[in-house]
Structure formats: structure tokens, C-alpha cells
Design a protein around this motif. Structure first.
Motif, short mmCIF file in Angstrom:
data_model
loop_
_atom_site.label_atom_id
_atom_site.label_comp_id
_atom_site.label_asym_id
_atom_site.label_seq_id
_atom_site.Cartn_x
_atom_site.Cartn_y
_atom_site.Cartn_z
N LYS A 34 18.88 -26.81 9.38
CA LYS A 34 19.55 -28.11 9.36
C LYS A 34 20.87 -28.08 8.60
CE LYS A 34 15.13 -30.48 9.69
NZ LYS A 34 14.13 -31.25 8.94
N GLU A 35 21.13 -26.98 7.89
CA GLU A 35 22.37 -26.87 7.13
C GLU A 35 23.54 -26.72 8.10
OE1 GLU A 35 22.42 -24.39 3.54
OE2 GLU A 35 20.28 -24.06 3.90
N GLU A 36 24.63 -27.38 7.78
CA GLU A 36 25.81 -27.37 8.66
C GLU A 36 26.33 -25.96 8.95
OE1 GLU A 36 30.38 -29.02 8.60
OE2 GLU A 36 28.87 -30.10 7.46
#
Length: 100
Positions: A34-36
Motif C-alpha cells: 500500500k506504500e506509494e
């Protein structure tokens, strides 16, 4: 434009703790994806050696990778690895294929 960061992490733990490590790695992977800056976070288990896992990661930038290392979910995994005496080898890769 930043250069992407390619990581291969090998984690080995005692066989009796392998299921716990697998769960901890899966939790971290779920948050990491989910980290950019996360472009890839793939975990796998060694088919022949119980207790050994591989994590293949690609981060969009050095800053993104450093943000990941400072994250709560990565800290929890690192703490688990240390607490349970697992061996950790982190390899920073340089892809040879131009499309990588």
C-alpha cells in the motif's frame, strides 16, 4: 528522475518458528504493497528448506525505500526477526535487463 531500488531479502528461522515468520512477513507485505513507492513486494517460501523465505522488493526511489524502512509495519517485522534469532541477508540488486 530517481533510480529504483531492487532488494532481495533472505530470512532463515528455526523450523518450529517458520509459520510465525510466514505470518509476520505476510502482514508486512500487505502494508508495504500500500506504500506509494512500492512497485513490488513478493514473498516466497523455500520449497526445500523449511524456515527460509525470500522477499523480492522494488521501490520507486531511495526516499521511498527509506520511508519503508522507517515504517511501523517494517519495524514490527524487523523486531520479530531479531527477537526470534532469525538470520537476515539483504542484497541490493542491480538489474541487468534494460526493462527491469
Amino acid at each position: 528522475m530517481s533510480e529504483s531500488i531492487h532488494i532481495l531479502a533472505l530470512v532463515t528461522i528455526a523450523e518450529e518458528k517458520a509459520a510465525q515468520l510466514e505470518k509476520a512477513v505476510q502482514v508486512c507485505a500487505g502494508h508495504s504493497l500500500k506504500e506509494e513507492a512500492c512497485q513490488r513486494y513478493e514473498i516466497s517460501r523455500d520449497a526445500e528448506k523449511k524456515g527460509r523465505f525470500m522477499v523480492s522488493e522494488i521501490w520507486a526511489s531511495k526516499d521511498g525505500f527509506e520511508t519503508h524502512l522507517a515504517s511501523k509495519h517494517f519495524g514490527a517485522l524487523a523486531g520479530f526477526i531479531k527477537e526470534h534469532g532469525a538470520e537476515l541477508e539483504v542484497i541490493r540488486q542491480q538489474p541487468l535487463h534494460p526493462a527491469s
